[in-house]
Design an enzyme around this catalytic site. Structure first.
Site, PDB file in Angstrom:
ATOM      1  N   GLY A 123      76.425  40.175  15.061  1.00  0.00           N
ATOM      2  CA  GLY A 123      75.106  40.117  14.444  1.00  0.00           C
ATOM      3  C   GLY A 123      74.050  40.926  15.157  1.00  0.00           C
ATOM      4  N   GLY A 142      72.842  35.085  11.633  1.00  0.00           N
ATOM      5  CA  GLY A 142      73.713  35.153  12.805  1.00  0.00           C
ATOM      6  C   GLY A 142      73.360  36.343  13.677  1.00  0.00           C
ATOM      7  N   HIS A 180      97.465  35.647  14.672  1.00  0.00           N
ATOM      8  CA  HIS A 180      96.793  36.891  14.297  1.00  0.00           C
ATOM      9  C   HIS A 180      97.412  38.090  15.020  1.00  0.00           C
ATOM     10  CE1 HIS A 180      92.879  34.675  12.885  1.00  0.00           C
ATOM     11  NE2 HIS A 180      93.953  34.317  12.231  1.00  0.00           N
ATOM     12  N   LYS A 202      87.740  32.475   4.333  1.00  0.00           N
ATOM     13  CA  LYS A 202      87.062  33.686   3.848  1.00  0.00           C
ATOM     14  C   LYS A 202      87.282  33.870   2.348  1.00  0.00           C
ATOM     15  CE  LYS A 202      86.878  36.241   8.212  1.00  0.00           C
ATOM     16  NZ  LYS A 202      87.304  37.425   8.980  1.00  0.00           N
TER      17      LYS A 202
END
Length: 312
Positions: free
Chosen positions: A16, A10, A270, A138
């Site tokens: 990345g 990535g 979030h 995750k």
């Protein structure tokens, strides 16, 4: 002992490309996975070629070709994955399971850093739907890593400044307001704001550090633990003007979920956990964790007043 060879998966993305840059700057032989799926994406190709000019090595491999992944992994000591888990861009977290299988079969990796870089998913089992999907995925990846006995480091980088500081944590914009600002509750909950380049620096410093083996590293530099009010005040000082502040209660904020598209619901969820619940700082770091600025006091991390100057 020489520095580890690093494979970044990535390497053209938001995080990345910063990881690649930091890896090269810290003297690691740096490999970047080049996927044939890049197709006609000229911008990604240009990023890859620019890194090649700086000394990075491009390795062609595909997630649909297990052997190519194994061969790529065998070239290095450390794998860092930065595949996106952001729903409004692209969302590929579970694709990492193929990478876990390749690392398991290769058998040579000294450290794997999966795509985390946000809140600690191990502490988000209570998260609201649909935003919890990010944390659940995750944790699925973590479970696969640990069941395969792959050495790991998890990076909890909290709030990327580009998404949370430059806009004073206002949703639906990346630029700071100059007149009115929305305050979450009383504005006294403390998130942690991180310059993305500092995230990359801390990440690279962990990979050869025995203190971070099989641990979660939390990025919590003390001067970047700020309430929402404190962040706004830093901006007000820079522009020499007080903003009009309107507060939104927890109940009213959650009511905005209704009628939103999936990606926006994830974002609101979030924001709720960060700015109302205080999920980034409402716990002590335990024996399975370390704090990055304590481990690496030599890093002169970017403070948010300094970060915000470019927006003036």
């Amino acid at each position: 002992m020489g520095k580890s060879k690093v494979l970044v998966v990535g390497g053209t993305g938001y995080v990345g490309r910063r990881i690649v840059k930091a890896s090269l700057e810290h003297g690691h032989e740096t490999f970047i996975l080049q996927r044939p799926e890049i197709g006609l994406d000229i911008e990604k190709l240009q990023i890859l070629l620019s890194f090649k000019k700086q000394g990075a090595i491009l390795v062609e491999a595909s997630f649909s070709d297990h052997k190519s992944l194994v061969d790529a992994v065998k070239l290095v000591d450390v794998v860092i994955c930065t595949m996106s888990g952001v729903h409004f861009r692209s969302h590929n977290l579970l694709t990492q399971l193929k990478l876990v299988e390749a690392i398991k079969d290769a058998g040579n990796i000294k450290r794997f850093l999966p795509s985390e870089f946000g809140m600690d998913p191990a502490l988000m089992g209570h998260a609201l739907e649909p935003g919890r999907v990010t944390f659940d995925e995750k944790m699925t990846v973590r479970k696969a890593i640990e069941e395969a006995n792959i050495p790991f480091t998890y990076i909890s980088a909290n709030c990327f400044a580009g998404y949370f500081a430059g806009n004073l944590s206002q949703m639906k914009t990346l630029l700071p307001p100059r007149d009115k600002v929305l305050l979450y509750g009383d504005g006294n909950v403390k998130p942690v704001y991180m310059d993305e380049d500092d995230v990359a620096t801390y990440t690279i410093k962990t990979i050869d550090d025995p203190r971070t083996l099989n641990k979660t590293v939390y990025l919590r530099p003390p001067e970047n633990i700020l309430t929402h009010k404190e962040l706004i005040e830093k901006w007000e000082e820079l522009i020499g003007k007080q903003l009009e502040k309107n507060s939104i209660s927890e109940k009213d904020f959650l009511s905005t979920l209704k009628g939103l598209d999936f990606a926006s619901q994830v974002g609101v969820g979030h924001f709720y956990h960060i700015f109302y619940e205080g999920c980034l700082t409402n716990f002590e770091i335990g024996e399975n964790g370390e704090e990055a600025s304590e481990l690496y006091p030599e890093v002169n991390y970017t403070r948010m007043d300094q970060y915000l100057k470019v927006y003036v």
